[in-house]
Design a protein around this motif. Structure first.
Motif, PDB file in Angstrom:
ATOM      1  N   LEU A  24      -3.329  -6.056 -10.571  1.00 29.93           N
ATOM      2  CA  LEU A  24      -2.051  -5.501 -10.140  1.00 29.93           C
ATOM      3  C   LEU A  24      -1.787  -4.166 -10.822  1.00 29.93           C
ATOM      4  O   LEU A  24      -1.336  -3.199 -10.194  1.00 29.93           O
ATOM      5  N   ARG A  25      -2.089  -4.099 -12.100  1.00 30.61           N
ATOM      6  CA  ARG A  25      -1.878  -2.864 -12.835  1.00 30.61           C
ATOM      7  C   ARG A  25      -2.822  -1.764 -12.346  1.00 30.61           C
ATOM      8  O   ARG A  25      -2.437  -0.594 -12.270  1.00 30.61           O
ATOM      9  N   LEU A  26      -4.054  -2.133 -12.038  1.00 28.53           N
ATOM     10  CA  LEU A  26      -4.989  -1.143 -11.488  1.00 28.53           C
ATOM     11  C   LEU A  26      -4.436  -0.557 -10.199  1.00 28.53           C
ATOM     12  O   LEU A  26      -4.432   0.667 -10.010  1.00 28.53           O
ATOM     13  N   ALA A  27      -3.972  -1.421  -9.301  1.00 30.97           N
ATOM     14  CA  ALA A  27      -3.434  -0.941  -8.033  1.00 30.97           C
ATOM     15  C   ALA A  27      -2.212  -0.063  -8.248  1.00 30.97           C
ATOM     16  O   ALA A  27      -2.072   0.997  -7.628  1.00 30.97           O
ATOM     17  N   GLU A  28      -1.331  -0.473  -9.141  1.00 29.55           N
ATOM     18  CA  GLU A  28      -0.109   0.297  -9.381  1.00 29.55           C
ATOM     19  C   GLU A  28      -0.426   1.666  -9.960  1.00 29.55           C
ATOM     20  O   GLU A  28       0.208   2.669  -9.611  1.00 29.55           O
ATOM     21  N   GLU A  29      -1.408   1.719 -10.855  1.00 29.37           N
ATOM     22  CA  GLU A  29      -1.754   2.986 -11.492  1.00 29.37           C
ATOM     23  C   GLU A  29      -2.558   3.905 -10.570  1.00 29.37           C
ATOM     24  O   GLU A  29      -2.408   5.121 -10.625  1.00 29.37           O
ATOM     25  N   ALA A  30      -3.399   3.323  -9.718  1.00 26.80           N
ATOM     26  CA  ALA A  30      -4.298   4.132  -8.900  1.00 26.80           C
ATOM     27  C   ALA A  30      -3.669   4.583  -7.589  1.00 26.80           C
ATOM     28  O   ALA A  30      -4.030   5.638  -7.050  1.00 26.80           O
ATOM     29  N   GLU A  31      -2.749   3.791  -7.051  1.00 22.07           N
ATOM     30  CA  GLU A  31      -2.240   4.025  -5.702  1.00 22.07           C
ATOM     31  C   GLU A  31      -0.901   4.746  -5.701  1.00 22.07           C
ATOM     32  O   GLU A  31      -0.107   4.629  -6.645  1.00 22.07           O
ATOM     33  N   GLU A  32      -0.635   5.445  -4.614  1.00 21.19           N
ATOM     34  CA  GLU A  32       0.707   5.969  -4.381  1.00 21.19           C
ATOM     35  C   GLU A  32       1.677   4.793  -4.263  1.00 21.19           C
ATOM     36  O   GLU A  32       1.291   3.708  -3.815  1.00 21.19           O
ATOM     37  N   PRO A  33       2.937   4.975  -4.648  1.00 22.04           N
ATOM     38  CA  PRO A  33       3.877   3.846  -4.635  1.00 22.04           C
ATOM     39  C   PRO A  33       3.973   3.123  -3.291  1.00 22.04           C
ATOM     40  O   PRO A  33       4.031   1.887  -3.247  1.00 22.04           O
ATOM     41  N   TYR A  34       3.979   3.867  -2.183  1.00 19.57           N
ATOM     42  CA  TYR A  34       4.089   3.212  -0.880  1.00 19.57           C
ATOM     43  C   TYR A  34       2.885   2.309  -0.622  1.00 19.57           C
ATOM     44  O   TYR A  34       3.007   1.247   0.004  1.00 19.57           O
ATOM     45  N   PHE A  67      -4.845 -13.227  -3.692  1.00 18.04           N
ATOM     46  CA  PHE A  67      -4.056 -12.188  -4.349  1.00 18.04           C
ATOM     47  C   PHE A  67      -4.906 -10.962  -4.652  1.00 18.04           C
ATOM     48  O   PHE A  67      -4.512  -9.822  -4.357  1.00 18.04           O
ATOM     49  N   LEU A  68      -6.074 -11.177  -5.230  1.00 17.42           N
ATOM     50  CA  LEU A  68      -6.956 -10.065  -5.570  1.00 17.42           C
ATOM     51  C   LEU A  68      -7.376  -9.288  -4.327  1.00 17.42           C
ATOM     52  O   LEU A  68      -7.393  -8.053  -4.327  1.00 17.42           O
ATOM     53  N   GLY A  69      -7.715 -10.005  -3.256  1.00 16.67           N
ATOM     54  CA  GLY A  69      -8.122  -9.339  -2.027  1.00 16.67           C
ATOM     55  C   GLY A  69      -7.023  -8.477  -1.445  1.00 16.67           C
ATOM     56  O   GLY A  69      -7.281  -7.370  -0.943  1.00 16.67           O
ATOM     57  N   CYS A  70      -5.789  -8.956  -1.510  1.00 18.84           N
ATOM     58  CA  CYS A  70      -4.663  -8.190  -0.969  1.00 18.84           C
ATOM     59  C   CYS A  70      -4.289  -7.019  -1.866  1.00 18.84           C
ATOM     60  O   CYS A  70      -4.117  -5.883  -1.399  1.00 18.84           O
ATOM     61  N   VAL A  71      -4.158  -7.280  -3.146  1.00 14.93           N
ATOM     62  CA  VAL A  71      -3.691  -6.252  -4.075  1.00 14.93           C
ATOM     63  C   VAL A  71      -4.682  -5.096  -4.193  1.00 14.93           C
ATOM     64  O   VAL A  71      -4.292  -3.942  -4.378  1.00 14.93           O
ATOM     65  N   LEU A  72      -5.973  -5.403  -4.052  1.00 11.14           N
ATOM     66  CA  LEU A  72      -6.994  -4.375  -4.213  1.00 11.14           C
ATOM     67  C   LEU A  72      -7.479  -3.792  -2.881  1.00 11.14           C
ATOM     68  O   LEU A  72      -8.364  -2.933  -2.879  1.00 11.14           O
ATOM     69  N   HIS A  73      -6.888  -4.196  -1.766  1.00 13.61           N
ATOM     70  CA  HIS A  73      -7.515  -3.891  -0.477  1.00 13.61           C
ATOM     71  C   HIS A  73      -7.493  -2.410  -0.099  1.00 13.61           C
ATOM     72  O   HIS A  73      -8.289  -1.974   0.732  1.00 13.61           O
ATOM     73  N   ASP A  74      -6.608  -1.618  -0.671  1.00 14.27           N
ATOM     74  CA  ASP A  74      -6.548  -0.196  -0.303  1.00 14.27           C
ATOM     75  C   ASP A  74      -6.996   0.727  -1.432  1.00 14.27           C
ATOM     76  O   ASP A  74      -6.656   1.924  -1.429  1.00 14.27           O
ATOM     77  N   LEU A  75      -7.798   0.229  -2.352  1.00 20.71           N
ATOM     78  CA  LEU A  75      -8.307   1.101  -3.417  1.00 20.71           C
ATOM     79  C   LEU A  75      -9.126   2.257  -2.855  1.00 20.71           C
ATOM     80  O   LEU A  75      -9.230   3.309  -3.479  1.00 20.71           O
ATOM     81  N   GLY A  76      -9.706   2.068  -1.681  1.00 19.27           N
ATOM     82  CA  GLY A  76     -10.497   3.131  -1.075  1.00 19.27           C
ATOM     83  C   GLY A  76      -9.682   4.328  -0.638  1.00 19.27           C
ATOM     84  O   GLY A  76     -10.248   5.382  -0.313  1.00 19.27           O
ATOM     85  N   LEU A  77      -8.359   4.200  -0.634  1.00 21.43           N
ATOM     86  CA  LEU A  77      -7.491   5.325  -0.272  1.00 21.43           C
ATOM     87  C   LEU A  77      -6.959   6.055  -1.496  1.00 21.43           C
ATOM     88  O   LEU A  77      -6.092   6.918  -1.372  1.00 21.43           O
ATOM     89  N   THR A  78      -7.486   5.709  -2.671  1.00 24.91           N
ATOM     90  CA  THR A  78      -7.079   6.381  -3.895  1.00 24.91           C
ATOM     91  C   THR A  78      -8.101   7.458  -4.257  1.00 24.91           C
ATOM     92  O   THR A  78      -9.226   7.467  -3.756  1.00 24.91           O
TER      93      THR A  78
END
Length: 233
Positions: A24-34, A67-78
């Motif tokens: 969750l922290r990885l996604a929050e730090e890497a991704e835009e808020p939206y 949870f992991l699959g959903c939370v990390l699913h858009d890392l490719g857009l970072t």
């Protein structure tokens, strides 16, 4: 010492393992808020769809893997995940590397890779593991509203109150197209990114099916009555 999850969305009873909180922290730090909020909403909607289908966490599916699959699913857009492949695959590779670095078992890595790589693949994800199928369904519900009638009354309003949309449907399309404009190899004409790119560019700027067949070099011509132009000359 265990990592404590952020308090501001504990009301939704998110998974609390160290791995889940780190993801969750990885996604929050890497991704835009939206994008981050979309990732969390995707899980919340996926979990509710599971309940609606009579699936039980811990018995019919692995909740942490979902949870992991959903939370990390858009890392490719970072920026971190923007490689040379379509964004779904870049994100899946980054998610797998993240999980391995933290000692996740290979079953979890494989399930999460599939969930991330196939989250735009209608008709395929649904035939995979339940965590993959639910992730794709929850993510699609958040983007397009498909299946929203299955949600409990007032649930979507609660989720959106905690995690505002910020015009997700258009913002995420902009991000996918921006990547493709920078590297057309990320948007094959037959892929989801390729479809978005075609809609944003002038007509014929991106090859369509007929163009691809004409370039194949086999001399295939349109069948009688197809109404398609013959692009083999």
């Amino acid at each position: 010492m265990s990592i404590q999850p952020p308090d501001w969305y504990s009301e939704f009873d998110l998974p609390r393992s160290e791995l889940a909180v780190a993801a969750l922290r990885l996604a929050e730090e890497a991704e835009e808020p939206y994008l981050f909020r979309h990732s969390v909403r995707g899980y919340l909607f996926a979990r509710e769809l599971g309940r609606h289908r009579g699936l039980r966490a811990g018995a019919d599916y692995h909740d942490e893997q979902l949870f992991l699959g959903c939370v990390l699913h858009d890392l490719g857009l970072t920026e971190q995940g923007n490689g040379g492949q379509r964004f779904e695959v870049d994100g899946a590779d980054l998610a797998a590397a993240f999980l391995r670095e933290r000692g996740a078992d290979e079953t979890t890595v494989a399930v999460v890779w599939d969930a991330v790589a196939l989250h735009t693949s209608d008709g395929i994800a649904a035939r995979k593991a339940p965590e993959v199928a639910l992730a794709q369904a929850g993510i699609a519900l958040d983007v397009m509203g498909r299946g929203r009638e299955a949600l409990p009354e007032g649930f979507a309003e609660r989720v959106h109150g905690a995690f505002p949309r910020d015009d997700l449907g258009y913002a995420i399309a902009d991000a996918i197209v921006a990547q493709a404009m920078g590297n057309p190899a990320k948007a094959s004409p037959l892929s989801f990114p390729g479809q978005l790119l075609r809609h944003r560019l002038p007509h014929s700027a991106v090859p369509d099916w007929d163009d691809l067949i004409a370039r194949a070099g086999w001399g295939d011509r349109p069948t009688a009555g197809s109404g398609r132009p013959d692009r083999n000359g």
